[in-house]
Scaffold this motif. Structure first.
Motif, PDB file in Angstrom:
ATOM      1  N   VAL A   5     -27.300 -16.833 -20.255  1.00 28.22           N
ATOM      2  CA  VAL A   5     -28.526 -16.855 -19.473  1.00 28.22           C
ATOM      3  C   VAL A   5     -29.036 -18.277 -19.268  1.00 28.22           C
ATOM      4  O   VAL A   5     -29.492 -18.645 -18.182  1.00 28.22           O
ATOM      5  CB  VAL A   5     -29.607 -15.993 -20.172  1.00 28.22           C
ATOM      6  CG1 VAL A   5     -30.971 -16.257 -19.558  1.00 28.22           C
ATOM      7  CG2 VAL A   5     -29.241 -14.528 -20.057  1.00 28.22           C
ATOM      8  N   VAL A   9     -30.414 -20.268 -15.705  1.00 28.72           N
ATOM      9  CA  VAL A   9     -31.745 -20.846 -15.541  1.00 28.72           C
ATOM     10  C   VAL A   9     -31.662 -22.331 -15.277  1.00 28.72           C
ATOM     11  O   VAL A   9     -32.300 -22.865 -14.369  1.00 28.72           O
ATOM     12  CB  VAL A   9     -32.602 -20.562 -16.796  1.00 28.72           C
ATOM     13  CG1 VAL A   9     -33.935 -21.269 -16.684  1.00 28.72           C
ATOM     14  CG2 VAL A   9     -32.809 -19.069 -16.957  1.00 28.72           C
ATOM     15  N   GLY A 193     -31.488 -13.315 -14.563  1.00 25.10           N
ATOM     16  CA  GLY A 193     -30.320 -13.978 -15.107  1.00 25.10           C
ATOM     17  C   GLY A 193     -29.037 -13.367 -14.583  1.00 25.10           C
ATOM     18  O   GLY A 193     -29.036 -12.340 -13.894  1.00 25.10           O
ATOM     19  N   LEU A 198     -31.190 -11.428 -18.639  1.00 22.53           N
ATOM     20  CA  LEU A 198     -32.412 -12.114 -19.071  1.00 22.53           C
ATOM     21  C   LEU A 198     -33.419 -11.083 -19.589  1.00 22.53           C
ATOM     22  O   LEU A 198     -33.847 -10.198 -18.845  1.00 22.53           O
ATOM     23  CB  LEU A 198     -33.011 -12.889 -17.890  1.00 22.53           C
ATOM     24  CG  LEU A 198     -34.103 -13.912 -18.206  1.00 22.53           C
ATOM     25  CD1 LEU A 198     -33.522 -15.112 -18.933  1.00 22.53           C
ATOM     26  CD2 LEU A 198     -34.783 -14.366 -16.916  1.00 22.53           C
ATOM     27  N   ARG A 203     -37.596 -14.385 -20.140  1.00 26.03           N
ATOM     28  CA  ARG A 203     -38.283 -14.539 -18.854  1.00 26.03           C
ATOM     29  C   ARG A 203     -39.698 -15.076 -19.064  1.00 26.03           C
ATOM     30  O   ARG A 203     -40.152 -15.979 -18.354  1.00 26.03           O
ATOM     31  CB  ARG A 203     -38.325 -13.197 -18.116  1.00 26.03           C
ATOM     32  CG  ARG A 203     -39.154 -13.240 -16.828  1.00 26.03           C
ATOM     33  CD  ARG A 203     -39.218 -11.871 -16.161  1.00 26.03           C
ATOM     34  NE  ARG A 203     -40.286 -11.828 -15.172  1.00 26.03           N
ATOM     35  CZ  ARG A 203     -40.148 -12.216 -13.913  1.00 26.03           C
ATOM     36  NH1 ARG A 203     -38.988 -12.664 -13.481  1.00 26.03           N
ATOM     37  NH2 ARG A 203     -41.170 -12.149 -13.076  1.00 26.03           N
TER      38      ARG A 203
END
Length: 350
Positions: A5, A9, A193, A198, A203
């Protein structure tokens, strides 16, 4: 393949996973000294001209209009093309436009709002709504051209702009057919994600960081930026898709000085709209207009195309390109099915 993840990001928004090295970045800048240099050669069967047009929000977009030199009819079918997410029109979208203009289309490749040569401040931000609207602004422009049959306009969306293209066509009934290649649903991967891994805690942490960043930006009177979404150097133990992105954006193959993915960065609050405003909720309303979805067999993004294909209404087609990864469909002429795209649009722009 499960992709961590934090990589998703960092690549899309925060940009903290990789540090840039100034000397190496400068060497990449020197690859293309001409401000307008393209990553492909213009066909001798095609002419290209710079154009400007505005979207519904009044943002002036910059595009390149590709025209066949020997058109077969007075009124021609037309296509709008953009993407990948974080790229510019001198890269993949221009290559697509060049190829499709060879086949008899008027094609507009454009920089999305806030990026490349298009307008909008601050620079290098994305929006679920505005990037969808950018396609409709391109359709506005094409439909006003004297050599375009406004009843024969289609859209091609590459990578993240595949998702925005589908979103645009779901609401803009003027578009008669839409195709995507290496499609990404950017708001989905931003908010959930890769592979929707995610969790709420992760988050929440990201949203809290962006929220606090807004105070910093407000106090400074300007947006703060992360690092380039792609690493300037690779060690060799990165996931394959990062190596693939590096090979396209950071080498002579696809580097461009105005490309965010090559040489710039998103704002640190770039996820604000994307994480809060999903797209493709109305994808079934594209029907009865046809959808062609193209993805690489070995692409890390393949699941986006397959998921959309499952929920879209007929008529629809999913084409998987053998032995292809995500970025192969950016510029590998031997793998991008341009003849298939031509047949698809020629049969459906009626």
């Amino acid at each position: 393949m499960r992709i961590p993840v934090f990589i998703a990001v960092s690549l899309l928004f925060i940009g903290q996973a990789f540090a840039q090295k100034k000397e190496s970045v400068q060497s990449k800048k020197n690859m293309r000294k001409e401000q307008d240099q393209y990553t492909f050669h213009l066909s001798d069967k095609v002419s290209r001209q710079k154009v400007k047009f505005k979207n519904r929000y009044g943002i002036e977009l910059s595009g390149d209009l590709y025209l066949p030199k020997n058109p077969q009819t007075k009124l021609l079918p037309a296509l709008a093309v953009s993407g990948p997410f974080g790229a510019v029109k001198e890269q993949s979208s221009g290559l697509y436009a060049n190829q499709m203009a060879e086949r008899g289309y008027v094609v507009l490749a454009f920089d999305p709002s806030y990026t490349g040569e298009s307008g909008g401040e601050p620079r290098n931000i994305a929006s679920s709504d505005i990037n969808t609207e950018d396609f409709s602004g391109a359709v506005d422009y094409l439909g006003l051209q004297k050599n375009v049959d406004r009843n024969k306009i289609g859209i091609i969306g590459i990578c993240g702009f595949g998702g925005f293209a589908l979103n645009a066509v779901s609401i803009d009934k003027r578009v008669k057919a839409v195709a995507t290649t290496s499609m990404y649903d950017i708001p989905r991967v931003a908010s959930k994600g890769y592979y929707d891994k995610l969790n709420l805690e992760e988050r929440t942490k990201i949203v809290e960081q962006m929220s606090l960043q807004r105070w910093k930006d407000a106090e400074a009177g300007r947006s703060e930026y992360g690092n380039c979404p792609n690493p300037d150097t690779i060690k060799g133990d990165e996931p394959q898709f990062i190596k693939d992105y590096y090979d396209y954006y950071k080498t002579e193959r696809g580097f461009h000085k105005r490309s965010i993915n090559s040489n710039a960065a998103w704002t640190k609050t770039n996820g604000f709209s994307l994480m809060n405003m999903p797209i493709l909720n109305y994808i079934k309303e594209i029907s009865p207009r046809p959808i062609l979805i193209i993805a690489g067999e070995n692409a890390h993004s393949r699941y986006f195309s397959e998921d959309i294909y499952k929920v879209a209404a007929e008529p629809k087609e999913l084409l998987i390109i053998a032995d292809a990864v995500h970025v192969d469909l950016y510029d590998k002429l031997e793998k991008i099915p341009f003849d298939k795209l031509d047949t698809f649009f020629r049969n459906n722009l009626k």
